[in-house]
Design a protein around this motif. Structure first.
Motif, PDB file in Angstrom:
ATOM      1  N   VAL A  44    -190.829  31.787  68.679  1.00 22.06           N
ATOM      2  CA  VAL A  44    -190.364  30.758  68.944  1.00 22.06           C
ATOM      3  C   VAL A  44    -188.555  31.241  67.913  1.00 22.06           C
ATOM      4  O   VAL A  44    -188.102  31.173  67.407  1.00 22.06           O
ATOM      5  N   ASN A  45    -187.819  29.848  69.040  1.00 22.61           N
ATOM      6  CA  ASN A  45    -186.572  30.048  68.931  1.00 22.61           C
ATOM      7  C   ASN A  45    -186.184  29.207  67.485  1.00 22.61           C
ATOM      8  O   ASN A  45    -186.154  27.750  68.029  1.00 22.61           O
ATOM      9  N   PRO A  46    -185.473  29.994  66.555  1.00 26.52           N
ATOM     10  CA  PRO A  46    -185.400  29.032  65.622  1.00 26.52           C
ATOM     11  C   PRO A  46    -184.002  27.796  65.529  1.00 26.52           C
ATOM     12  O   PRO A  46    -184.341  26.983  64.486  1.00 26.52           O
ATOM     13  N   LEU A  47    -183.654  27.956  66.503  1.00 27.59           N
ATOM     14  CA  LEU A  47    -182.021  27.441  66.322  1.00 27.59           C
ATOM     15  C   LEU A  47    -182.256  26.234  67.221  1.00 27.59           C
ATOM     16  O   LEU A  47    -182.160  25.163  66.752  1.00 27.59           O
ATOM     17  N   THR A  48    -183.187  26.556  68.782  1.00 28.83           N
ATOM     18  CA  THR A  48    -183.630  25.318  69.535  1.00 28.83           C
ATOM     19  C   THR A  48    -184.690  23.984  69.697  1.00 28.83           C
ATOM     20  O   THR A  48    -185.251  23.803  69.961  1.00 28.83           O
ATOM     21  N   GLY A  49    -185.600  25.649  68.670  1.00 34.08           N
ATOM     22  CA  GLY A  49    -186.733  24.865  68.683  1.00 34.08           C
ATOM     23  C   GLY A  49    -188.041  25.444  70.271  1.00 34.08           C
ATOM     24  O   GLY A  49    -189.393  25.379  70.041  1.00 34.08           O
ATOM     25  N   ALA A  50    -187.377  26.383  70.943  1.00 32.96           N
ATOM     26  CA  ALA A  50    -188.002  26.556  72.200  1.00 32.96           C
ATOM     27  C   ALA A  50    -188.959  27.535  72.043  1.00 32.96           C
ATOM     28  O   ALA A  50    -188.903  28.620  71.250  1.00 32.96           O
ATOM     29  N   VAL A  51    -190.553  27.196  72.677  1.00 30.99           N
ATOM     30  CA  VAL A  51    -191.633  27.837  72.629  1.00 30.99           C
ATOM     31  C   VAL A  51    -191.582  28.691  73.332  1.00 30.99           C
ATOM     32  O   VAL A  51    -191.625  28.498  74.487  1.00 30.99           O
ATOM     33  N   TYR A  52    -191.287  30.433  72.885  1.00 37.34           N
ATOM     34  CA  TYR A  52    -191.568  31.224  74.440  1.00 37.34           C
ATOM     35  C   TYR A  52    -193.787  31.257  74.350  1.00 37.34           C
ATOM     36  O   TYR A  52    -193.362  32.761  73.473  1.00 37.34           O
ATOM     37  N   ALA A  53    -194.390  31.230  75.219  1.00 41.64           N
ATOM     38  CA  ALA A  53    -195.442  31.442  74.982  1.00 41.64           C
ATOM     39  C   ALA A  53    -196.216  33.336  75.632  1.00 41.64           C
ATOM     40  O   ALA A  53    -196.567  33.416  74.695  1.00 41.64           O
ATOM     41  N   ASP A  54    -194.693  32.925  76.820  1.00 36.72           N
ATOM     42  CA  ASP A  54    -195.403  34.630  77.277  1.00 36.72           C
ATOM     43  C   ASP A  54    -194.466  35.406  76.420  1.00 36.72           C
ATOM     44  O   ASP A  54    -194.622  36.333  76.942  1.00 36.72           O
ATOM     45  N   GLY A  55    -193.924  35.029  75.376  1.00 36.54           N
ATOM     46  CA  GLY A  55    -193.048  36.639  74.361  1.00 36.54           C
ATOM     47  C   GLY A  55    -191.883  36.295  75.257  1.00 36.54           C
ATOM     48  O   GLY A  55    -191.434  37.340  74.811  1.00 36.54           O
ATOM     49  N   VAL A  56    -191.392  36.388  76.082  1.00 39.04           N
ATOM     50  CA  VAL A  56    -190.124  36.464  76.644  1.00 39.04           C
ATOM     51  C   VAL A  56    -189.067  35.886  76.647  1.00 39.04           C
ATOM     52  O   VAL A  56    -189.140  34.194  76.842  1.00 39.04           O
ATOM     53  N   ILE A  57    -188.476  36.718  76.101  1.00 40.12           N
ATOM     54  CA  ILE A  57    -187.546  35.333  76.271  1.00 40.12           C
ATOM     55  C   ILE A  57    -185.314  35.360  77.621  1.00 40.12           C
ATOM     56  O   ILE A  57    -185.636  36.620  77.547  1.00 40.12           O
ATOM     57  N   PRO A  58    -185.817  34.478  77.863  1.00 46.41           N
ATOM     58  CA  PRO A  58    -184.604  34.055  78.803  1.00 46.41           C
ATOM     59  C   PRO A  58    -183.286  34.872  78.885  1.00 46.41           C
ATOM     60  O   PRO A  58    -183.045  34.715  77.969  1.00 46.41           O
ATOM     61  N   ALA A  59    -183.019  35.397  79.919  1.00 38.74           N
ATOM     62  CA  ALA A  59    -181.408  35.813  79.830  1.00 38.74           C
ATOM     63  C   ALA A  59    -180.551  34.478  79.364  1.00 38.74           C
ATOM     64  O   ALA A  59    -179.364  34.756  78.869  1.00 38.74           O
ATOM     65  N   SER A  60    -180.363  34.088  79.668  1.00 39.75           N
ATOM     66  CA  SER A  60    -179.780  32.693  79.507  1.00 39.75           C
ATOM     67  C   SER A  60    -179.588  32.424  78.178  1.00 39.75           C
ATOM     68  O   SER A  60    -178.971  31.685  77.467  1.00 39.75           O
ATOM     69  N   ALA A  61    -181.218  32.480  77.237  1.00 41.16           N
ATOM     70  CA  ALA A  61    -180.717  32.298  75.747  1.00 41.16           C
ATOM     71  C   ALA A  61    -180.109  33.154  74.815  1.00 41.16           C
ATOM     72  O   ALA A  61    -180.225  33.794  73.786  1.00 41.16           O
ATOM     73  N   ILE A  62    -179.933  34.216  75.742  1.00 41.39           N
ATOM     74  CA  ILE A  62    -179.748  35.493  74.750  1.00 41.39           C
ATOM     75  C   ILE A  62    -177.560  35.826  74.474  1.00 41.39           C
ATOM     76  O   ILE A  62    -177.205  35.709  75.682  1.00 41.39           O
ATOM     77  N   THR A  63    -177.091  35.681  73.387  1.00 39.54           N
ATOM     78  CA  THR A  63    -176.394  34.933  73.785  1.00 39.54           C
ATOM     79  C   THR A  63    -174.703  36.102  73.799  1.00 39.54           C
ATOM     80  O   THR A  63    -175.996  37.190  73.971  1.00 39.54           O
ATOM     81  N   PRO A  64    -173.999  35.918  74.305  1.00 42.35           N
ATOM     82  CA  PRO A  64    -173.076  37.904  74.081  1.00 42.35           C
ATOM     83  C   PRO A  64    -172.823  37.996  73.138  1.00 42.35           C
ATOM     84  O   PRO A  64    -172.559  39.507  73.158  1.00 42.35           O
ATOM     85  N   PHE A  65    -172.485  37.360  71.739  1.00 48.29           N
ATOM     86  CA  PHE A  65    -172.909  38.289  70.746  1.00 48.29           C
ATOM     87  C   PHE A  65    -173.379  39.278  70.496  1.00 48.29           C
ATOM     88  O   PHE A  65    -173.528  40.429  70.582  1.00 48.29           O
ATOM     89  N   ALA A  66    -175.155  38.567  70.836  1.00 48.93           N
ATOM     90  CA  ALA A  66    -176.569  39.429  70.979  1.00 48.93           C
ATOM     91  C   ALA A  66    -176.848  41.028  71.406  1.00 48.93           C
ATOM     92  O   ALA A  66    -176.850  41.551  71.268  1.00 48.93           O
ATOM     93  N   ARG A  67    -176.190  40.397  72.371  1.00 48.49           N
ATOM     94  CA  ARG A  67    -176.290  40.937  74.316  1.00 48.49           C
ATOM     95  C   ARG A  67    -174.849  42.363  73.786  1.00 48.49           C
ATOM     96  O   ARG A  67    -175.763  44.090  74.176  1.00 48.49           O
ATOM     97  N   LYS A  68    -173.736  41.827  73.129  1.00 44.32           N
ATOM     98  CA  LYS A  68    -172.580  43.283  72.754  1.00 44.32           C
ATOM     99  C   LYS A  68    -173.736  43.887  71.868  1.00 44.32           C
ATOM    100  O   LYS A  68    -173.728  44.783  71.626  1.00 44.32           O
TER     101      LYS A  68
END
Length: 185
Positions: free
Chosen positions: A94-118
């Motif tokens: 579960v994304n703690p900021l948005t509450g979105a649930v990723y049932a398959d355990g895969v976070i979409p690339a669009s949900a990974i912030t540029p800071f986290a990516r760096k």
């Protein structure tokens, strides 16, 4: 506590050195994944010197000790696996900021912030399997110490003496972090 010798009417001194290095060391229980033997170079050295400043009245005593050690010791850390860096956590989250649930355990690339990516891109790749203690390294540690003492004795009479002492120690140690990373902008 420290004890210091008093000077005498003759000059006396001693010098010493102790050296230890990697050639005589065992690899140790935890062998690095690189196969490189951990490094240890230790050098301790120093000396003492004392004597008269004024015969039968004033004396001096000085000492110095230097310590130089450079070592590389196996260090373990946990870093994200290559799959986790791409957002694949392997179990529902579960994304703690948005509450979105990723049932398959895969976070979409669009949900990974540029800071986290760096941050993820700046981490080293795992050197071992698994998700815990999956990275080992041999970071360079430095321990440099210098210390010295100066003592002056003066005998005014058989019943009255005076002494003064000055001591100094300089310590320059560097203990590396377990995970190397980019420090630039």
């Amino acid at each position: 506590n420290a004890t210091f010798r008093s000077g005498t009417n003759q000059f006396h001194g001693t010098a010493w050195e102790f050296n230890r290095n990697t050639a005589l060391n065992a690899t140790g229980f935890f062998k690095p994944s690189s196969g490189v033997k951990p490094k240890l170079d230790r050098n301790q050295f120093g000396g003492v010197f004392g004597g008269p400043m004024m015969r039968d009245r004033a004396f001096f005593f000085v000492d110095y000790e230097g310590f130089r050690q450079v070592s590389r010791q196996v260090t373990f850390a946990s870093v994200p696996t290559l799959a986790q860096r791409q957002g694949n956590m392997g179990k529902p989250i579960v994304n703690p900021l948005t509450g979105a649930v990723y049932a398959d355990g895969v976070i979409p690339a669009s949900a990974i912030t540029p800071f986290a990516r760096k941050v993820l891109d700046g981490l080293p790749a795992p050197t071992r399997s698994g998700i815990s203690n999956n990275f080992d390294s041999l970071p360079r540690r430095e321990d440099f110490n210098d210390k010295y003492d100066i003592k002056i004795d003066h005998q005014f009479s058989t019943r009255m003496t005076l002494f003064g002492r000055f001591s100094h120690r300089n310590v320059e140690n560097f203990e590396p972090p377990p995970i190397p990373g980019e420090t630039g902008s």
